[in-house]
Design an enzyme around this catalytic site. Structure first.
Site, short mmCIF file in Angstrom:
data_model
loop_
_atom_site.label_atom_id
_atom_site.label_comp_id
_atom_site.label_asym_id
_atom_site.label_seq_id
_atom_site.Cartn_x
_atom_site.Cartn_y
_atom_site.Cartn_z
N LYS A 54 0.88 -1.28 0.06
CA LYS A 54 0.07 -0.05 -0.07
C LYS A 54 0.93 1.23 0.07
O LYS A 54 0.71 2.11 -0.74
CB LYS A 54 -0.86 0.05 1.17
CG LYS A 54 -2.02 -1.03 1.01
CD LYS A 54 -2.93 -1.38 2.40
CE LYS A 54 -3.62 -2.56 2.41
NZ LYS A 54 -4.34 -3.04 3.56
N GLN A 98 -4.04 -1.33 9.77
CA GLN A 98 -4.02 -2.86 9.11
C GLN A 98 -4.37 -3.76 10.18
O GLN A 98 -4.31 -3.88 11.28
CB GLN A 98 -2.48 -3.02 8.75
CG GLN A 98 -2.25 -4.48 8.08
CD GLN A 98 -2.94 -4.56 6.69
OE1 GLN A 98 -2.80 -3.47 5.98
NE2 GLN A 98 -3.55 -5.47 6.53
N ASP A 121 -10.67 2.84 3.79
CA ASP A 121 -10.95 1.43 3.70
C ASP A 121 -12.55 1.11 3.58
O ASP A 121 -12.80 0.13 3.24
CB ASP A 121 -10.54 0.80 4.87
CG ASP A 121 -9.45 -0.22 4.51
OD1 ASP A 121 -9.30 -0.49 3.47
OD2 ASP A 121 -8.72 -0.81 5.64
#
Ligand code: NAP
Length: 300
Positions: A54, A98, A121
């Site tokens: 990412k 994460q 997200d």
């Protein structure tokens, strides 16, 4: 005739090129650089690899990107304070924590602490609510479903009035893609059915699908004879079914298979995603797209 293969690597690269241009225009016109923070707790090797991917993509696109590594034993309060710090930072437009988090931390509490306007997200209940309402209310879309929709649209598959069948009802794939495909919107406006372990006749539902989206995590669940000739098949499943020696490195690497028997299905479907190389490459790219969208909204 064999199906057209929907190449996720090619489509993801195309979207990243578009994003690069958007980022350059934002910098030039508004002096604004999209900012993405990824918070990693502990040293889980898979998480390190995801976060590195990412960060690398964010860097390649010209973002302001921060990788914030925290120790495995960080107290929950300290992690919440860190999220608050980035919520208040105007250089940051996207915050990603994460997962999974260590067991002493309440994952839900941490995810819900992210400012919904920086929740790239799209896990926050506020953003899922916005997605359900749709139209101008919708902001981000969860990354894997957003990638699925792009694959369908960019492959020229008609969606308006189409029968879409989604196999699986998880909060990260099945439910959001079902909601997105039924909205009165471009690349959607479909008639959607969702099937799961409680469904009575999965085969009959799948056989009706003009677009079949499979996200169950069961290798070979969807049989070739369940596919309507000419249908578009999006296989989200990623299942490790063994190991093989890599020709490049000589190391052992996992053998990955989808939820659909690709070799047989491609002789019946009109278009189909491979595993790997279909939905997988789209997910990180859509995270970047959400971050650019968030930066753009901050100008407004
Ligand atoms: P999940 O949370 O385990 O949900 C699986 C869903 O499939 C559940 O709703 C389950 O039904 C349903 N299901 C499981 N077995 C079934 C069966 N035999 N018949 C009918 N329905 C069945 O999984 P997920 O997170 O959505 O992920 C699904 C797959 O996609 C996994 O292989 C995952 O690795 C992959 N994935 C890939 C990406 C990517 O970027 N490529 C991203 C996310 C996920 P119930 O609700 O009734 O239990």
């Amino acid at each position: 005739m064999a199906a057209t293969i929907i190449d996720g690597n090619r489509i993801a690269a195309e979207i990243r090129e578009e994003l690069k241009k958007e980022v350059a225009i934002m910098k030039e016109k508004h002096g604004l650089v999209p900012g993405l923070v990824t918070i990693l707790v502990g040293k889980n090797p898979a998480s390190i690899s995801y976060v590195t991917g990412k960060q690398k993509t964010a860097h390649d696109l010209g973002f302001y990107s921060v990788q914030d590594d925290q120790p495995e034993d960080i107290p929950e309060d300290a992690l919440l304070a860190l999220v608050e710090k980035y919520n208040a930072d105007p250089k940051v437009h996207g915050i990603l924590v994460q997962l999974p988090l260590p067991r002493h931390i309440n994952e839900k509490r941490v995810l819900n602490a992210i400012d919904p306007d920086k929740d790239v997200d799209c896990f926050h209940p506020v953003n899922i609510g916005r997605l359900v309402i749709g139209g101008s209310e919708a902001r981000f879309s969860p990354c894997t479903p957003a990638g699925i929709k792009e694959l369908i649209m960019r492959s020229g598959v008609p969606t308006s009035g189409a029968e879409v069948v989604v196999v699986g009802r998880s909060n990260i794939v099945g439910k959001p893609i079902a909601i997105m495909m039924m909205q009165k919107a471009k690349g959607a406006n479909a008639t959607v059915t969702v099937v799961h372990t409680g469904s009575r006749d999965m085969e009959a539902h799948c056989k009706r699908a003009d677009i079949l989206i499979v996200a169950a995590g069961v290798p070979g669940l969807v049989k070739p004879e369940w596919i309507k000739p000419g249908a578009c098949v999006i296989d989200v499943g990623v299942n490790r079914v063994g190991e093989k020696k890599s020709e490049k490195t000589g190391r052992m690497v996992p053998i990955l298979k989808g939820d659909v028997d690709f070799e047989a299905a491609k002789e019946i479907a009109g278009s189909i995603t491979p595993v790997p190389g279909g939905v997988g490459p789209m997910t990180i790219t859509m995270l970047m797209k959400n971050t650019v969208l968030s930066a753009g909204l901050s100008i407004e």
